[in-house]
Scaffold this motif. Sequence first.
Motif, PDB file in Angstrom:
ATOM      1  N   ILE A   1      -6.610  -5.242  -7.186  1.00 29.69           N
ATOM      2  CA  ILE A   1      -6.212  -4.233  -8.114  1.00 29.69           C
ATOM      3  C   ILE A   1      -4.935  -4.102  -7.605  1.00 29.69           C
ATOM      4  O   ILE A   1      -4.280  -4.137  -6.610  1.00 29.69           O
ATOM      5  CB  ILE A   1      -7.224  -2.964  -8.249  1.00 29.69           C
ATOM      6  N   PRO A   2      -3.912  -3.449  -8.688  1.00 27.47           N
ATOM      7  CA  PRO A   2      -2.609  -2.975  -8.273  1.00 27.47           C
ATOM      8  C   PRO A   2      -2.713  -1.825  -7.299  1.00 27.47           C
ATOM      9  O   PRO A   2      -3.385  -1.065  -7.144  1.00 27.47           O
ATOM     10  CB  PRO A   2      -2.060  -2.559  -9.724  1.00 27.47           C
ATOM     11  N   PHE A   3      -1.609  -2.019  -6.518  1.00 29.10           N
ATOM     12  CA  PHE A   3      -1.569  -0.986  -5.353  1.00 29.10           C
ATOM     13  C   PHE A   3      -0.115  -1.021  -4.875  1.00 29.10           C
ATOM     14  O   PHE A   3       0.758  -1.852  -4.706  1.00 29.10           O
ATOM     15  CB  PHE A   3      -2.318  -1.688  -4.200  1.00 29.10           C
ATOM     16  N   SER A   4       0.356   0.224  -4.042  1.00 25.77           N
ATOM     17  CA  SER A   4       1.632   0.654  -3.824  1.00 25.77           C
ATOM     18  C   SER A   4       1.459   0.817  -2.290  1.00 25.77           C
ATOM     19  O   SER A   4       0.408   1.640  -1.983  1.00 25.77           O
ATOM     20  CB  SER A   4       2.314   1.352  -4.494  1.00 25.77           C
ATOM     21  N   TYR A   5       2.269   0.222  -1.259  1.00 25.83           N
ATOM     22  CA  TYR A   5       2.251   0.665  -0.055  1.00 25.83           C
ATOM     23  C   TYR A   5       3.363   1.197   0.393  1.00 25.83           C
ATOM     24  O   TYR A   5       4.471   0.973  -0.250  1.00 25.83           O
ATOM     25  CB  TYR A   5       2.221  -0.660   0.784  1.00 25.83           C
ATOM     26  N   TYR A   6       3.401   2.408   1.406  1.00 24.00           N
ATOM     27  CA  TYR A   6       4.411   3.138   1.589  1.00 24.00           C
ATOM     28  C   TYR A   6       4.670   3.381   3.041  1.00 24.00           C
ATOM     29  O   TYR A   6       3.698   3.597   3.864  1.00 24.00           O
ATOM     30  CB  TYR A   6       4.396   4.626   0.881  1.00 24.00           C
ATOM     31  N   ALA A   7       6.096   3.098   3.410  1.00 24.82           N
ATOM     32  CA  ALA A   7       6.121   3.120   4.997  1.00 24.82           C
ATOM     33  C   ALA A   7       6.445   4.584   5.440  1.00 24.82           C
ATOM     34  O   ALA A   7       6.505   5.333   4.436  1.00 24.82           O
ATOM     35  CB  ALA A   7       7.561   2.294   5.224  1.00 24.82           C
ATOM     36  N   TYR A   8       5.621   4.734   6.655  1.00 24.24           N
ATOM     37  CA  TYR A   8       5.835   6.167   7.233  1.00 24.24           C
ATOM     38  C   TYR A   8       7.113   6.755   6.968  1.00 24.24           C
ATOM     39  O   TYR A   8       7.058   8.130   6.603  1.00 24.24           O
ATOM     40  CB  TYR A   8       5.713   5.817   8.706  1.00 24.24           C
TER      41      TYR A   8
ATOM     42  N   LYS B   1      13.554  -2.626   3.568  1.00 23.17           N
ATOM     43  CA  LYS B   1      14.859  -2.231   2.838  1.00 23.17           C
ATOM     44  C   LYS B   1      14.347  -0.619   2.264  1.00 23.17           C
ATOM     45  O   LYS B   1      15.276   0.000   2.292  1.00 23.17           O
ATOM     46  CB  LYS B   1      15.423  -3.109   1.802  1.00 23.17           C
ATOM     47  N   ASN B   2      13.142  -0.899   1.532  1.00 25.33           N
ATOM     48  CA  ASN B   2      13.054   0.469   0.522  1.00 25.33           C
ATOM     49  C   ASN B   2      12.069   1.136   1.018  1.00 25.33           C
ATOM     50  O   ASN B   2      11.857   2.486   0.737  1.00 25.33           O
ATOM     51  CB  ASN B   2      12.992  -0.068  -0.750  1.00 25.33           C
ATOM     52  N   GLY B   3      11.074   0.722   1.869  1.00 23.11           N
ATOM     53  CA  GLY B   3      10.063   1.656   2.248  1.00 23.11           C
ATOM     54  C   GLY B   3       9.036   1.539   1.331  1.00 23.11           C
ATOM     55  O   GLY B   3       7.655   2.212   1.427  1.00 23.11           O
ATOM     56  N   VAL B   4       8.761   0.765   0.309  1.00 23.14           N
ATOM     57  CA  VAL B   4       7.959   0.699  -0.737  1.00 23.14           C
ATOM     58  C   VAL B   4       7.739  -0.763  -1.032  1.00 23.14           C
ATOM     59  O   VAL B   4       8.418  -1.538  -1.244  1.00 23.14           O
ATOM     60  CB  VAL B   4       8.300   1.321  -1.845  1.00 23.14           C
ATOM     61  N   VAL B   5       6.428  -1.103  -1.180  1.00 31.59           N
ATOM     62  CA  VAL B   5       5.882  -2.370  -1.611  1.00 31.59           C
ATOM     63  C   VAL B   5       4.868  -2.353  -2.906  1.00 31.59           C
ATOM     64  O   VAL B   5       4.085  -1.649  -2.816  1.00 31.59           O
ATOM     65  CB  VAL B   5       5.413  -3.192  -0.459  1.00 31.59           C
ATOM     66  N   LYS B   6       5.530  -2.938  -3.996  1.00 26.29           N
ATOM     67  CA  LYS B   6       4.306  -3.053  -5.122  1.00 26.29           C
ATOM     68  C   LYS B   6       3.441  -4.134  -4.801  1.00 26.29           C
ATOM     69  O   LYS B   6       3.963  -5.430  -4.922  1.00 26.29           O
ATOM     70  CB  LYS B   6       4.871  -2.975  -6.202  1.00 26.29           C
TER      71      LYS B   6
ATOM     72  N   ILE C   1      -2.606   7.330   3.840  1.00 24.73           N
ATOM     73  CA  ILE C   1      -1.893   6.334   2.868  1.00 24.73           C
ATOM     74  C   ILE C   1      -1.915   5.164   3.528  1.00 24.73           C
ATOM     75  O   ILE C   1      -1.441   4.920   4.830  1.00 24.73           O
ATOM     76  CB  ILE C   1      -0.449   7.088   2.470  1.00 24.73           C
ATOM     77  N   ASP C   2      -2.186   4.045   2.938  1.00 19.78           N
ATOM     78  CA  ASP C   2      -1.948   2.674   3.467  1.00 19.78           C
ATOM     79  C   ASP C   2      -0.328   2.145   3.691  1.00 19.78           C
ATOM     80  O   ASP C   2       0.019   2.583   2.533  1.00 19.78           O
ATOM     81  CB  ASP C   2      -2.586   1.830   2.712  1.00 19.78           C
ATOM     82  N   ASN C   3       0.041   1.841   4.889  1.00 18.06           N
ATOM     83  CA  ASN C   3       1.323   1.654   5.414  1.00 18.06           C
ATOM     84  C   ASN C   3       1.834   0.317   5.067  1.00 18.06           C
ATOM     85  O   ASN C   3       1.196  -0.465   5.103  1.00 18.06           O
ATOM     86  CB  ASN C   3       1.178   1.794   6.695  1.00 18.06           C
ATOM     87  N   ALA C   4       3.163   0.198   4.636  1.00 19.20           N
ATOM     88  CA  ALA C   4       3.961  -0.904   4.079  1.00 19.20           C
ATOM     89  C   ALA C   4       4.501  -1.633   5.509  1.00 19.20           C
ATOM     90  O   ALA C   4       4.647  -2.789   5.516  1.00 19.20           O
ATOM     91  CB  ALA C   4       4.971  -0.620   3.253  1.00 19.20           C
ATOM     92  N   LEU C   5       4.610  -0.935   6.526  1.00 20.31           N
ATOM     93  CA  LEU C   5       5.014  -1.599   7.718  1.00 20.31           C
ATOM     94  C   LEU C   5       4.195  -1.416   8.761  1.00 20.31           C
ATOM     95  O   LEU C   5       4.352  -0.436   9.553  1.00 20.31           O
ATOM     96  CB  LEU C   5       6.312  -0.927   8.015  1.00 20.31           C
ATOM     97  N   CYS C   6       3.291  -2.480   9.258  1.00 24.67           N
ATOM     98  CA  CYS C   6       2.261  -2.510  10.162  1.00 24.67           C
ATOM     99  C   CYS C   6       1.795  -3.806  10.242  1.00 24.67           C
ATOM    100  O   CYS C   6       2.403  -4.714   9.662  1.00 24.67           O
ATOM    101  CB  CYS C   6       1.044  -1.422   9.836  1.00 24.67           C
ATOM    102  N   LEU C   7       1.095  -4.042  11.274  1.00 23.33           N
ATOM    103  CA  LEU C   7       0.744  -5.525  11.654  1.00 23.33           C
ATOM    104  C   LEU C   7      -0.137  -6.195  10.577  1.00 23.33           C
ATOM    105  O   LEU C   7      -0.256  -7.217  10.367  1.00 23.33           O
ATOM    106  CB  LEU C   7      -0.171  -5.454  13.194  1.00 23.33           C
ATOM    107  N   ASP C   8      -1.288  -5.048   9.886  1.00 23.08           N
ATOM    108  CA  ASP C   8      -2.095  -5.594   8.940  1.00 23.08           C
ATOM    109  C   ASP C   8      -1.199  -6.098   7.632  1.00 23.08           C
ATOM    110  O   ASP C   8      -1.451  -7.062   7.165  1.00 23.08           O
ATOM    111  CB  ASP C   8      -2.873  -4.479   8.577  1.00 23.08           C
ATOM    112  N   MET C   9      -0.071  -5.258   7.263  1.00 22.16           N
ATOM    113  CA  MET C   9       0.577  -5.927   6.064  1.00 22.16           C
ATOM    114  C   MET C   9       1.454  -7.115   6.642  1.00 22.16           C
ATOM    115  O   MET C   9       1.910  -7.707   5.556  1.00 22.16           O
ATOM    116  CB  MET C   9       1.562  -4.744   5.640  1.00 22.16           C
ATOM    117  N   LEU C  10       1.894  -7.080   7.907  1.00 19.04           N
ATOM    118  CA  LEU C  10       2.347  -8.604   8.173  1.00 19.04           C
ATOM    119  C   LEU C  10       1.518  -9.576   7.954  1.00 19.04           C
ATOM    120  O   LEU C  10       2.222 -10.703   7.775  1.00 19.04           O
ATOM    121  CB  LEU C  10       2.967  -8.437   9.589  1.00 19.04           C
TER     122      LEU C  10
END
Length: 249
Positions: free
Chosen positions: A179-186, A164-169, A138-147
Motif C-alpha cells: 500500500i502507498p507509504f511515506s517514509y520520513y528521516a529523523y 536530499k529531502n528527508g522524505v520518500v514516497k 514513524i518509519d524512518n527514511a534513512l536506516c539500514l532497513d530502508m537501505l
Amino acid sequence: MTKAVARYYDSIAHVYDDVYLKMKYYRVLYRKIGEVIDQYIKPGMYVLDVGSGTGFWSVYMTSKGAHVTSLDISEKSLRRCSCPDRVAGDAALLPVRNNTYDAVTALGSVYNHIQDIRTAFKSAARTLKKGGLFITDIDNALCLDMLYEYLLFQGVSKLISALKNGVVKGVWEAADGEIPFSYYAYFYIKSALAEVGLKLIDKRPIYLLPPLPTRLLQRRFRLGAFEKFDLLKFLAPFSTTVIYIAVKA
C-alpha cells in the motif's frame, strides 16, 4: 492516498488483530511502544488516540486509568474498537477542539500514511493543552532497513530523495499486499515538530540493525539478539522505526 488507506484498513478490520498481533515482528514493536506508554501516560490523563484502528492502544491506555478518545479514518475498524468515545476522522486534519487533551498518541506508523505531515502535526499540536504530550512512532527514511529496500526493491533514486529531502514516497509491504507509504528521516520529523511548537524530549529506536529487510523479517524470522541493539537510544535516528516523544511548549 487517504482513500486507499481507508479502504485497506476497512478491508482487514475483521482480521487485523489476528494477522498482526500474532506476528513476532509486531509483538516486539508493540512491546517497545508499550514501554513508552507505561512511562508517559498516567491515570486521569485525557488522551486522543489518533489512528486507533480496532482499539489495541485505546483499550490499553484506558486500562491504565486514562480517558481515551479513539479516532480513525476506517469506520469498520472503529466499530470494532471497544472504547466508548469514538470519532471517525482523518489524522491529517483532526475534527476535535483546541487545547483539549493531555496527550495525543498516534501509534502504528499512522503518520507514514500521510503525505503532508507538517499540517498533520500542526493539527495534533492544536488539540493539546500546554505541556501536553505527543507520542508517535514513524518509519524512518534513512536506516539500514530502508537501505535494503532502496537497493533491492524500491530503487536507488529513493535513497537520493531520502538524503536530499528527508522524505520518500514509496510502498509498505503489508501482511497482504503493498500500500502507498511515506517514509520520513529523523531530521525531517524533528524539524516538523519544532515548527508547530512541539519540543522533542525523548526518542526510542525499534529495530536498529535488522539483519534482513523488514518485508522478510515480519513474516519469517526471529530477531533474538538483534533486539539488544535497540538499547542504544542515541542511535535512534538511524533505526527502522523511531518513537518520538514531544511536549507542547
